[in-house]
Scaffold this motif. Structure first.
Motif, PDB file in Angstrom:
ATOM      1  N   VAL A  33       0.849  -1.199   0.000  1.00  0.00           N
ATOM      2  CA  VAL A  33       0.000   0.000   0.000  1.00  0.00           C
ATOM      3  C   VAL A  33       0.886   1.251   0.000  1.00  0.00           C
ATOM      4  N   ALA A  34       1.950   1.220   0.793  1.00  0.00           N
ATOM      5  CA  ALA A  34       2.807   2.396   0.951  1.00  0.00           C
ATOM      6  C   ALA A  34       3.595   2.737  -0.309  1.00  0.00           C
ATOM      7  N   ILE A  35       3.792   1.773  -1.214  1.00  0.00           N
ATOM      8  CA  ILE A  35       4.529   2.099  -2.444  1.00  0.00           C
ATOM      9  C   ILE A  35       3.693   3.003  -3.362  1.00  0.00           C
ATOM     10  N   GLN A  36       2.435   3.221  -2.966  1.00  0.00           N
ATOM     11  CA  GLN A  36       1.585   4.157  -3.708  1.00  0.00           C
ATOM     12  C   GLN A  36       1.436   5.488  -2.968  1.00  0.00           C
ATOM     13  N   ASP A  37       2.249   5.701  -1.953  1.00  0.00           N
ATOM     14  CA  ASP A  37       2.182   6.928  -1.151  1.00  0.00           C
ATOM     15  C   ASP A  37       2.346   8.163  -2.044  1.00  0.00           C
ATOM     16  N   LYS A  38       1.774   9.265  -1.628  1.00  0.00           N
ATOM     17  CA  LYS A  38       1.843  10.490  -2.434  1.00  0.00           C
ATOM     18  C   LYS A  38       3.229  11.120  -2.431  1.00  0.00           C
ATOM     19  N   HIS A  39       4.074  10.746  -1.473  1.00  0.00           N
ATOM     20  CA  HIS A  39       5.421  11.313  -1.426  1.00  0.00           C
ATOM     21  C   HIS A  39       6.440  10.310  -1.944  1.00  0.00           C
ATOM     22  N   TRP A  40       7.303  10.769  -2.822  1.00  0.00           N
ATOM     23  CA  TRP A  40       8.214   9.851  -3.511  1.00  0.00           C
ATOM     24  C   TRP A  40       9.199   9.161  -2.586  1.00  0.00           C
ATOM     25  N   GLN A  41       9.626   9.838  -1.525  1.00  0.00           N
ATOM     26  CA  GLN A  41      10.589   9.180  -0.631  1.00  0.00           C
ATOM     27  C   GLN A  41       9.949   8.019   0.118  1.00  0.00           C
ATOM     28  N   VAL A  42       8.671   8.140   0.433  1.00  0.00           N
ATOM     29  CA  VAL A  42       7.969   7.015   1.066  1.00  0.00           C
ATOM     30  C   VAL A  42       7.863   5.863   0.072  1.00  0.00           C
ATOM     31  N   ARG A  43       7.502   6.181  -1.169  1.00  0.00           N
ATOM     32  CA  ARG A  43       7.424   5.130  -2.200  1.00  0.00           C
ATOM     33  C   ARG A  43       8.776   4.433  -2.353  1.00  0.00           C
ATOM     34  N   LYS A  44       9.832   5.216  -2.384  1.00  0.00           N
ATOM     35  CA  LYS A  44      11.179   4.662  -2.570  1.00  0.00           C
ATOM     36  C   LYS A  44      11.542   3.674  -1.462  1.00  0.00           C
ATOM     37  N   PHE A  45      11.394   4.104  -0.222  1.00  0.00           N
ATOM     38  CA  PHE A  45      11.842   3.256   0.887  1.00  0.00           C
ATOM     39  C   PHE A  45      10.870   2.105   1.159  1.00  0.00           C
ATOM     40  N   ALA A  46       9.605   2.303   0.830  1.00  0.00           N
ATOM     41  CA  ALA A  46       8.668   1.186   0.939  1.00  0.00           C
ATOM     42  C   ALA A  46       9.013   0.106  -0.076  1.00  0.00           C
ATOM     43  N   LEU A  47       9.400   0.512  -1.271  1.00  0.00           N
ATOM     44  CA  LEU A  47       9.839  -0.459  -2.279  1.00  0.00           C
ATOM     45  C   LEU A  47      11.075  -1.218  -1.812  1.00  0.00           C
ATOM     46  N   ARG A  48      11.996  -0.510  -1.224  1.00  0.00           N
ATOM     47  CA  ARG A  48      13.217  -1.175  -0.731  1.00  0.00           C
ATOM     48  C   ARG A  48      12.882  -2.196   0.345  1.00  0.00           C
ATOM     49  N   ALA A  49      11.970  -1.825   1.245  1.00  0.00           N
ATOM     50  CA  ALA A  49      11.589  -2.748   2.313  1.00  0.00           C
ATOM     51  C   ALA A  49      10.821  -3.945   1.768  1.00  0.00           C
ATOM     52  N   LEU A  50      10.093  -3.711   0.678  1.00  0.00           N
ATOM     53  CA  LEU A  50       9.267  -4.765   0.093  1.00  0.00           C
ATOM     54  C   LEU A  50      10.079  -5.783  -0.711  1.00  0.00           C
ATOM     55  N   GLN A  51      11.212  -5.385  -1.237  1.00  0.00           N
ATOM     56  CA  GLN A  51      11.968  -6.228  -2.177  1.00  0.00           C
ATOM     57  C   GLN A  51      12.209  -7.658  -1.701  1.00  0.00           C
ATOM     58  N   PRO A  52      12.609  -7.902  -0.460  1.00  0.00           N
ATOM     59  CA  PRO A  52      12.859  -9.304  -0.057  1.00  0.00           C
ATOM     60  C   PRO A  52      11.582 -10.136   0.064  1.00  0.00           C
ATOM     61  N   HIS A  53      10.427  -9.463   0.107  1.00  0.00           N
ATOM     62  CA  HIS A  53       9.169 -10.176   0.369  1.00  0.00           C
ATOM     63  C   HIS A  53       8.129  -9.886  -0.709  1.00  0.00           C
ATOM     64  N   VAL A  54       8.594  -9.520  -1.887  1.00  0.00           N
ATOM     65  CA  VAL A  54       7.651  -9.146  -2.952  1.00  0.00           C
ATOM     66  C   VAL A  54       6.846 -10.353  -3.404  1.00  0.00           C
ATOM     67  N   LEU A  55       5.570 -10.119  -3.696  1.00  0.00           N
ATOM     68  CA  LEU A  55       4.664 -11.183  -4.143  1.00  0.00           C
ATOM     69  C   LEU A  55       4.166 -10.880  -5.555  1.00  0.00           C
ATOM     70  N   ASP A  56       3.812 -11.921  -6.283  1.00  0.00           N
ATOM     71  CA  ASP A  56       3.327 -11.747  -7.652  1.00  0.00           C
ATOM     72  C   ASP A  56       2.137 -10.788  -7.730  1.00  0.00           C
ATOM     73  N   GLU A  57       1.306 -10.814  -6.708  1.00  0.00           N
ATOM     74  CA  GLU A  57       0.095  -9.974  -6.735  1.00  0.00           C
ATOM     75  C   GLU A  57       0.401  -8.475  -6.714  1.00  0.00           C
ATOM     76  N   PHE A  58       1.633  -8.129  -6.323  1.00  0.00           N
ATOM     77  CA  PHE A  58       2.009  -6.719  -6.277  1.00  0.00           C
ATOM     78  C   PHE A  58       2.523  -6.221  -7.628  1.00  0.00           C
ATOM     79  N   SER A  59       2.652  -7.130  -8.564  1.00  0.00           N
ATOM     80  CA  SER A  59       3.286  -6.822  -9.842  1.00  0.00           C
ATOM     81  C   SER A  59       2.684  -5.614 -10.566  1.00  0.00           C
ATOM     82  N   PRO A  60       1.362  -5.510 -10.730  1.00  0.00           N
ATOM     83  CA  PRO A  60       0.814  -4.364 -11.473  1.00  0.00           C
ATOM     84  C   PRO A  60       1.199  -3.012 -10.880  1.00  0.00           C
ATOM     85  N   THR A  61       1.135  -2.919  -9.559  1.00  0.00           N
ATOM     86  CA  THR A  61       1.481  -1.645  -8.912  1.00  0.00           C
ATOM     87  C   THR A  61       2.955  -1.324  -9.096  1.00  0.00           C
TER      88      THR A  61
END
Length: 325
Positions: free
Chosen positions: A241-269
């Motif tokens: 959810v946070a990778i869609q945050d309105k602020h780019w730095q939140v999107r950036k660091f949420a993506l970094r945190a998500l990388q080890p646990h990324v799931l196929d369902e997150f692919s479109p976003t």
């Protein structure tokens, strides 16, 4: 004229030090400034008593230069006198210079003395002591530091919650958790990073809540950084959810945190973020797609090989290589 209390130290000086040492006691502000500048250039430990005397000078320029000189000489004799330069009565530039010097000079031997200073009512002094305790890392300081978590002064709450994460072996401390909802953005920001060092069960829930709900993008960003350190698979839904945050730095660091646990369902976003306005976000999205083995991910990464930013192109190449291995 050399005061009697300095006569023995003066007689022990080399001849080149005697002139400026004597000028430290001049009635002229200019002469005293010239004196401490000269002692700074000579950088001799024998001049320490005279430079310590200059710390109580009426001229801020003299005091500031004396602080710098004692920092360069790095004498342990100067530690306690320099702590007195952290008081509210001193100019801001003097306090900051003294704090920077003390960060290099304090050690474990000074712990009890530093804790004594926390009992004084000088807010600026207390805040600086909390900073210096980070250099020592001793968990013995915890009871003294913890008191300030409930201070009426924002700066003391902020400095104390920061200091907690520097104390050795501190993994559980419930009083720190409530600062995640502090009225001050600055306190909440630092609390996020401190919670990353605590292992108690409620921490993950608090970080996720702050990531998704805090009004401050800086707090949300720091929560994402803390969750990256935690690297807990259970946080993936919140991070998605946070990778869609309105602020780019939140999107950036949420993506970094998500990388080890990324799931196929997150692919479109994540694929959509390859077109983000900010290259830092596009780069992290490309790296995250390296964990999704699908034709859509590969196709999106192939397109991002033409990104205008070289780091995005490199990240895309790396993820494609990972998927094709």
């Amino acid at each position: 004229m050399i005061p009697n209390t300095f006569s023995l130290a003066f007689e022990a000086l080399d001849d080149e030090l005697k002139g400026p040492a004597e000028m430290v006691f001049s009635e002229s502000d200019e002469d005293r400034l010239v004196a401490v500048v000269s002692l700074q250039h000579l950088c001799d430990e024998d001049s320490v008593p005279f430079l310590i005397h200059a710390l109580s000078d009426t001229s801020d320029d003299v005091v500031f230069t004396a602080v710098t000189s004692l920092w360069e000489i790095a004498s342990q004799e100067a530690v306690i006198p320099l702590i007195d330069c952290l008081r509210d009565s001193k100019a801001e530039r003097i306090r900051q210079e003294a704090l920077n010097a003390l960060k290099e000079l304090v050690n474990q031997d000074h712990l009890m003395k530093l804790l004594d200073y926390l009992d004084e009512s000088d807010i600026k002094l207390q805040a600086s002591i909390l900073v210096l305790l980070r250099k020592i890392h001793d968990v013995q300081a915890l009871p003294s530091v913890a008191i300030f978590l409930e201070s009426d002064h924002e700066v003391l709450r902020k400095e104390s919650v920061m200091t907690l994460r520097y104390l050795n072996q501190l993994t559980h401390f419930p009083p720190a958790l409530k600062l995640a909802s502090d009225s001050s953005v600055n306190v909440r920001k630092e609390t996020m990073l401190t919670l990353a060092h605590l292992d108690q069960p409620d921490v993950i829930d608090i970080l996720e809540s702050s990531l998704l709900n805090d009004d401050s993008w800086e707090v949300r960003r720091n929560a994402a950084q803390a969750l990256e350190r935690k690297s807990n698979p259970s946080t993936s839904t919140s991070l998605a959810v946070a990778i869609q945050d309105k602020h780019w730095q939140v999107r950036k660091f949420a993506l970094r945190a998500l990388q080890p646990h990324v799931l196929d369902e997150f692919s479109p976003t994540i694929i959509s973020l390859l077109c983000d306005e900010y290259s830092d976000v596009r780069k992290e999205a490309a790296l995250a797609l390296g964990g999704i083995d699908s034709e859509q991910a590969k196709a999106a990464l192939s397109q991002s090989l033409n990104d205008t930013d070289i780091e995005v192109r490199i990240a895309s190449e790396k993820s494609l290589a990972r998927l094709q291995a």
